[in-house]
Design a protein around this motif. Structure first.
Motif, PDB file in Angstrom:
ATOM      1  N   ALA A 167      10.953  -5.052  -4.749  1.00 45.17           N
ATOM      2  CA  ALA A 167       9.627  -4.457  -4.870  1.00 45.17           C
ATOM      3  C   ALA A 167       9.131  -3.965  -3.515  1.00 45.17           C
ATOM      4  CB  ALA A 167       8.650  -5.463  -5.462  1.00 45.17           C
ATOM      5  N   ALA A 168       9.353  -4.765  -2.483  1.00 45.90           N
ATOM      6  CA  ALA A 168       8.885  -4.395  -1.141  1.00 45.90           C
ATOM      7  C   ALA A 168       9.507  -3.080  -0.676  1.00 45.90           C
ATOM      8  CB  ALA A 168       9.202  -5.508  -0.158  1.00 45.90           C
ATOM      9  N   ARG A 169      10.724  -2.842  -1.100  1.00 44.41           N
ATOM     10  CA  ARG A 169      11.403  -1.612  -0.675  1.00 44.41           C
ATOM     11  C   ARG A 169      10.746  -0.363  -1.255  1.00 44.41           C
ATOM     12  NH1 ARG A 169      16.055  -5.055  -1.799  1.00 44.41           N
ATOM     13  NH2 ARG A 169      16.947  -5.768   0.179  1.00 44.41           N
ATOM     14  N   ALA A 195       4.809  -3.494  -9.179  1.00 43.80           N
ATOM     15  CA  ALA A 195       4.343  -2.901  -7.918  1.00 43.80           C
ATOM     16  C   ALA A 195       3.943  -1.448  -8.129  1.00 43.80           C
ATOM     17  CB  ALA A 195       5.420  -3.025  -6.846  1.00 43.80           C
ATOM     18  N   VAL A 196       4.761  -0.698  -8.851  1.00 44.44           N
ATOM     19  CA  VAL A 196       4.467   0.717  -9.088  1.00 44.44           C
ATOM     20  C   VAL A 196       3.162   0.866  -9.878  1.00 44.44           C
ATOM     21  CG1 VAL A 196       5.259   2.781 -10.307  1.00 44.44           C
ATOM     22  CG2 VAL A 196       6.861   1.457  -8.909  1.00 44.44           C
ATOM     23  N   GLU A 197       2.959   0.026 -10.886  1.00 39.73           N
ATOM     24  CA  GLU A 197       1.720   0.114 -11.667  1.00 39.73           C
ATOM     25  C   GLU A 197       0.504  -0.218 -10.811  1.00 39.73           C
ATOM     26  OE1 GLU A 197       1.398  -0.863 -15.763  1.00 39.73           O
ATOM     27  OE2 GLU A 197       3.493  -1.513 -15.877  1.00 39.73           O
ATOM     28  N   ILE A 243       7.108 -15.916   1.048  1.00 40.90           N
ATOM     29  CA  ILE A 243       8.060 -15.974  -0.064  1.00 40.90           C
ATOM     30  C   ILE A 243       9.124 -14.898   0.067  1.00 40.90           C
ATOM     31  CG2 ILE A 243       8.327 -15.783  -2.574  1.00 40.90           C
ATOM     32  CD1 ILE A 243       5.575 -16.942  -2.923  1.00 40.90           C
ATOM     33  N   VAL A 244       8.759 -13.745   0.654  1.00 38.34           N
ATOM     34  CA  VAL A 244       9.724 -12.647   0.774  1.00 38.34           C
ATOM     35  C   VAL A 244      10.937 -13.054   1.615  1.00 38.34           C
ATOM     36  CG1 VAL A 244       8.787 -11.523   2.845  1.00 38.34           C
ATOM     37  CG2 VAL A 244       9.840 -10.131   1.057  1.00 38.34           C
TER      38      VAL A 244
END
Length: 263
Positions: free
Chosen positions: A191-193, A164-166, A179-180
Motif C-alpha cells: 500500500a505504501a508503494r 489506500a486508493v479509496e 508496523i510498516v
C-alpha cells in the motif's frame, strides 16, 4: 532536518522508569531530529488532563476526540465541539470504528464517528481516523459525511492498497507507523508503494507499536526517525527529502506552519 511525529499519546508514556518528564521525551526526540509532535487524545477528560500535563509548547499540538473503544467513558458531543474549537487543537480524534474489539456497539461507534466529522467540518479541522475490521463502514461514513470538506488522515495504516486508493480518492492522507517495518507487514508495504509522496505522514502511535529495531520496547516519538528512514528506502527518496515532504504534508493537513525555518 525536521521530522514530525504526526500521532503520539504523550500522556501514556512511562514517566516512572523510562522518562523523567515531557521535557525528557522532547529532548530524546530532538536528538534524532524529531522536532514536532501531535499529541492525540482518546477521551475528553484525557484530553484535558493531557493538555494540563504537557502545557502550551511551540513543538506540540493537540488533537481532541473520543476513541471508538472509549465510548463507554462518555461522549458529550457538545463538549467535544467546545474543546475542539480551541486554538491549541488542530484536529478531531482519534475517532473511527473498531469492530475487532467491540462489535456490540457498532451503531454507537458509527454515530460518534459521524459527529466527529461533522464537528470537524464546522470548525474546519481535519479528523484523525482509526479503523480496525471495519473497512467498508469506515469508507462509507467518510464518504457520506463529506470528509473532503475538512480533510483527514487514516492513522497507523494497516489496510491493503485498494483501501489506500479509496482513501486517496476521498482526499485523505495516510500515516504509516512502525508496523510498516515488521517482517509480516508486506500488505502495508504494498500500500505504501502506491501512496503518493504528497499524501504520506509518519507517526509512532507511541507508546504502542515500536518499529524495528526497537520492537518489544515501549515506543516514543524519537523512534519515528526509524519509521521515516524505512519509508524513505521504500519510496526511493532520501531521508531528508521525505522529512521535508512529510512536514509539508503535516502543515497542509493541519493548517500549521512548523519547520519552515528548520529544514
Amino acid at each position: 532536518m525536521f521530522v514530525v511525529d504526526s500521532h503520539c499519546h504523550l500522556d501514556c508514556l512511562d514517566y516512572e522508569k523510562l522518562h523523567t518528564n515531557v521535557d525528557d521525551v522532547i529532548a530524546k526526540a530532538s536528538a534524532r531530529d524529531v522536532r514536532f509532535m501531535l499529541a492525540v487524545a482518546t477521551t475528553l477528560h484525557g484530553f484535558e488532563s493531557m493538555k494540563k500535563m504537557i502545557g502550551m509548547r511551540d513543538n506540540i499540538a493537540f488533537s481532541c476526540g473520543i476513541h471508538p473503544l472509549n465510548l463507554d467513558e462518555g461522549y458529550d458531543f457538545a463538549r467535544l465541539a467546545q474543546l475542539a474549537a480551541g486554538n491549541e487543537v488542530v484536529a478531531l480524534g482519534e475517532t473511527g470504528l473498531d469492530y475487532y474489539y467491540q462489535q456490540e456497539n457498532a451503531a454507537l461507534q458509527q454515530e460518534s464517528f459521524r459527529q466527529h466529522i461533522r464537528i470537524g467540518r464546522e470548525v474546519n479541522k481535519p479528523v484523525i481516523v482509526h479503523t480496525r475490521a471495519a473497512r467498508e463502514d469506515t469508507l462509507s461514513i467518510l464518504r457520506e459525511e463529506n470528509v473532503m470538506d475538512c480533510g483527514g488522515v487514516l492513522h497507523c495504516f494497516t489496510e491493503d492498497k485498494d483501501t489506500a486508493v479509496e482513501l486517496l480518492d476521498l482526499g485523505m492522507y495516510i500515516s504509516f507507523s512502525g508496523i510498516v517495518t515488521f517482517r509480516n507487514a508486506e500488505q502495508i508495504r504494498e500500500a505504501a508503494r502506491v501512496v503518493p509522496l504528497d499524501r504520506i505522514l509518519v507517526e509512532t502511535d507511541s507508546p504502542y507499536l515500536a518499529p524495528v529495531p526497537h520492537r518489544g520496547r515501549e515506543n516514543q516519538p524519537a523512534y519515528v526517525r526509524d519509521v521515516i528512514e524505512y519509508m524513505a528506502v521504500l519510496k526511493g527518496v532520501s531521508v531528508e527529502q521525505l522529512a521535508e515532504i512529510t512536514t509539508q504534508n503535516f502543515n497542509r493537513l493541519f493548517h500549521l506552519n512548523v519547520g519552515t525555518n528548520n529544514v
